[in-house]
Write a protein that holds these residues in place. Structure first.
Motif, PDB file in Angstrom:
ATOM      1  N   LEU A  13      -3.409  11.789  -2.966  1.00  0.00           N
ATOM      2  CA  LEU A  13      -2.400  10.536  -3.055  1.00  0.00           C
ATOM      3  C   LEU A  13      -1.120  10.969  -2.379  1.00  0.00           C
ATOM      4  N   THR A  14      -0.645  12.297  -2.774  1.00  0.00           N
ATOM      5  CA  THR A  14       0.972  12.565  -2.078  1.00  0.00           C
ATOM      6  C   THR A  14       0.422  12.707  -0.553  1.00  0.00           C
ATOM      7  N   LEU A  15      -0.395  13.164  -0.089  1.00  0.00           N
ATOM      8  CA  LEU A  15      -0.745  13.173   1.418  1.00  0.00           C
ATOM      9  C   LEU A  15      -0.793  11.888   2.067  1.00  0.00           C
ATOM     10  N   LEU A  16      -1.646  10.791   1.245  1.00  0.00           N
ATOM     11  CA  LEU A  16      -1.663   9.501   1.737  1.00  0.00           C
ATOM     12  C   LEU A  16      -0.264   9.027   1.800  1.00  0.00           C
TER      13      LEU A  16
ATOM     14  N   PHE B 242       6.966  16.532  -8.733  1.00  0.00           N
ATOM     15  CA  PHE B 242       7.330  15.304  -9.442  1.00  0.00           C
ATOM     16  C   PHE B 242       8.572  14.783  -9.433  1.00  0.00           C
ATOM     17  N   GLY B 243      10.026  15.324  -9.504  1.00  0.00           N
ATOM     18  CA  GLY B 243      11.132  15.032  -9.349  1.00  0.00           C
ATOM     19  C   GLY B 243      11.370  14.678  -7.685  1.00  0.00           C
ATOM     20  N   LEU B 244      10.626  15.228  -6.742  1.00  0.00           N
ATOM     21  CA  LEU B 244      10.851  14.886  -5.268  1.00  0.00           C
ATOM     22  C   LEU B 244      10.277  13.334  -5.055  1.00  0.00           C
ATOM     23  N   LEU B 245       8.907  13.375  -5.717  1.00  0.00           N
ATOM     24  CA  LEU B 245       8.407  12.139  -5.584  1.00  0.00           C
ATOM     25  C   LEU B 245       9.036  11.125  -6.122  1.00  0.00           C
ATOM     26  N   ALA B 246       9.658  11.113  -7.267  1.00  0.00           N
ATOM     27  CA  ALA B 246      10.295  10.031  -8.211  1.00  0.00           C
ATOM     28  C   ALA B 246      11.717   9.765  -7.092  1.00  0.00           C
ATOM     29  N   TRP B 247      12.228  10.686  -6.555  1.00  0.00           N
ATOM     30  CA  TRP B 247      13.322  10.439  -5.472  1.00  0.00           C
ATOM     31  C   TRP B 247      12.776   9.597  -4.533  1.00  0.00           C
ATOM     32  N   ALA B 248      11.696  10.078  -3.935  1.00  0.00           N
ATOM     33  CA  ALA B 248      11.207   9.390  -2.587  1.00  0.00           C
ATOM     34  C   ALA B 248      10.949   7.936  -3.118  1.00  0.00           C
ATOM     35  N   LEU B 249      10.264   7.523  -4.439  1.00  0.00           N
ATOM     36  CA  LEU B 249      10.122   6.229  -4.787  1.00  0.00           C
ATOM     37  C   LEU B 249      11.272   5.503  -4.857  1.00  0.00           C
TER      38      LEU B 249
ATOM     39  N   LEU C  53       0.720  -1.161  -0.044  1.00  0.00           N
ATOM     40  CA  LEU C  53       0.057   0.165  -0.063  1.00  0.00           C
ATOM     41  C   LEU C  53       0.869   1.268  -0.035  1.00  0.00           C
ATOM     42  N   ARG C  54       1.900   1.372   0.775  1.00  0.00           N
ATOM     43  CA  ARG C  54       2.796   2.530   0.920  1.00  0.00           C
ATOM     44  C   ARG C  54       3.424   2.597  -0.377  1.00  0.00           C
ATOM     45  N   VAL C  55       3.934   1.533  -1.097  1.00  0.00           N
ATOM     46  CA  VAL C  55       4.668   1.586  -2.566  1.00  0.00           C
ATOM     47  C   VAL C  55       3.500   2.064  -3.661  1.00  0.00           C
ATOM     48  N   ALA C  56       2.234   1.397  -3.482  1.00  0.00           N
ATOM     49  CA  ALA C  56       1.188   1.797  -4.561  1.00  0.00           C
ATOM     50  C   ALA C  56       0.898   3.337  -4.151  1.00  0.00           C
ATOM     51  N   ALA C  57       0.693   3.668  -3.141  1.00  0.00           N
ATOM     52  CA  ALA C  57       0.269   5.184  -2.748  1.00  0.00           C
ATOM     53  C   ALA C  57       1.368   6.124  -3.469  1.00  0.00           C
ATOM     54  N   LEU C  58       2.743   5.943  -3.113  1.00  0.00           N
ATOM     55  CA  LEU C  58       3.998   6.933  -3.734  1.00  0.00           C
ATOM     56  C   LEU C  58       3.893   6.701  -5.176  1.00  0.00           C
ATOM     57  N   LEU C  59       3.553   5.659  -5.804  1.00  0.00           N
ATOM     58  CA  LEU C  59       3.720   5.450  -7.170  1.00  0.00           C
ATOM     59  C   LEU C  59       2.547   6.063  -7.694  1.00  0.00           C
ATOM     60  N   ALA C  60       1.324   6.052  -7.455  1.00  0.00           N
ATOM     61  CA  ALA C  60       0.175   6.633  -7.687  1.00  0.00           C
ATOM     62  C   ALA C  60       0.240   8.262  -7.651  1.00  0.00           C
ATOM     63  N   ALA C  61       0.824   8.733  -6.484  1.00  0.00           N
ATOM     64  CA  ALA C  61       1.202  10.299  -6.146  1.00  0.00           C
ATOM     65  C   ALA C  61       2.194  10.681  -7.285  1.00  0.00           C
TER      66      ALA C  61
ATOM     67  N   LEU D 163      -9.607  16.318 -13.504  1.00  0.00           N
ATOM     68  CA  LEU D 163      -9.713  16.965 -11.971  1.00  0.00           C
ATOM     69  C   LEU D 163      -9.718  16.002 -10.821  1.00  0.00           C
ATOM     70  N   GLY D 164     -10.379  15.028 -11.258  1.00  0.00           N
ATOM     71  CA  GLY D 164     -10.578  13.865  -9.850  1.00  0.00           C
ATOM     72  C   GLY D 164      -9.198  13.149  -9.755  1.00  0.00           C
ATOM     73  N   LEU D 165      -8.724  12.529 -10.716  1.00  0.00           N
ATOM     74  CA  LEU D 165      -7.726  11.696 -10.716  1.00  0.00           C
ATOM     75  C   LEU D 165      -6.358  12.504 -10.813  1.00  0.00           C
ATOM     76  N   GLY D 166      -6.287  13.318 -11.632  1.00  0.00           N
ATOM     77  CA  GLY D 166      -4.942  14.071 -11.775  1.00  0.00           C
ATOM     78  C   GLY D 166      -5.085  15.227 -10.480  1.00  0.00           C
ATOM     79  N   PHE D 167      -5.769  16.450 -10.908  1.00  0.00           N
ATOM     80  CA  PHE D 167      -5.350  17.571 -10.036  1.00  0.00           C
ATOM     81  C   PHE D 167      -5.612  17.497  -8.657  1.00  0.00           C
ATOM     82  N   VAL D 168      -6.826  16.791  -8.149  1.00  0.00           N
ATOM     83  CA  VAL D 168      -6.903  16.738  -6.935  1.00  0.00           C
ATOM     84  C   VAL D 168      -6.589  15.463  -6.513  1.00  0.00           C
TER      85      VAL D 168
END
Length: 165
Positions: free
Chosen positions: A69-72, A149-156, A4-12, A59-64
């Motif tokens: 997902l990043t918060l999660l 995006f780059g920071l999330l990729a690094w976190a991944l 779940l942790r990896v899936a949430a980060l990947l989705a974010a 709007l739903g999947l992307g913007f919001v």
């Protein structure tokens, strides 16, 4: 829990990249292309694109979705090496979100409210829209969102590295 942790980060990461791409394409192709058009074409095309982008995928999947997902992902990575990177990405994306809601969306809405390009003074509507201001704030969104995006990729990457055998 790891899944779940990896899936949430990947989705974010994916949704943040998707939104960065949308803002980037506006900055690099759509607005420069529209800048070369006559007033009627600009107003009509911008209104049509703004109506089209208001959809569940963007709007739903992307913007919001990116924000949620990043918060999660951040919550699920508390105490992990990746947390600081996710938190920084969240802050940058939150700023992007606020700029969009506070600046770009009201400008978009005002142009749509100007009316049908066949029945309004399109030159006045375009001038009131203030393309330079819209583009400036969009460039801010591109920069902030691309860094997020780059920071999330690094976190991944860090997450994968910490779970490697």
């Amino acid at each position: 829990m790891d899944g779940l942790r990896v899936a949430a980060l990947l989705a974010a990461t994916l949704t943040t990249g998707m939104v960065a791409g949308v803002f980037g394409i506006y900055a690099n192709a759509i607005m420069p292309g529209l800048a070369k058009t006559d007033d009627r074409t600009f107003v009509g095309a911008f209104q049509a694109m703004d109506r089209a982008i208001i959809n569940p995928i963007f709007l739903g999947l992307g913007f919001v979705g990116s924000l949620v997902l990043t918060l999660l992902a951040g919550i699920l990575h508390l105490g992990e090496d990746a947390f600081a990177w996710i938190a920084a990405a969240f802050v940058l994306y939150l700023i992007t979100f606020v700029v969009t809601i506070a600046v770009n969306v009201p400008m978009n809405d005002a142009l749509k409210a100007a009316g049908d390009p066949d029945t309004i003074d399109v030159a006045a509507a375009r001038a009131a829209f203030d393309e330079a201001r819209w583009r400036s704030f969009n460039l801010l969104r591109v920069a902030l969102n691309t860094v997020a995006f780059g920071l999330l990729a690094w976190a991944l990457y860090l997450t994968g590295k910490s779970h490697a055998p």
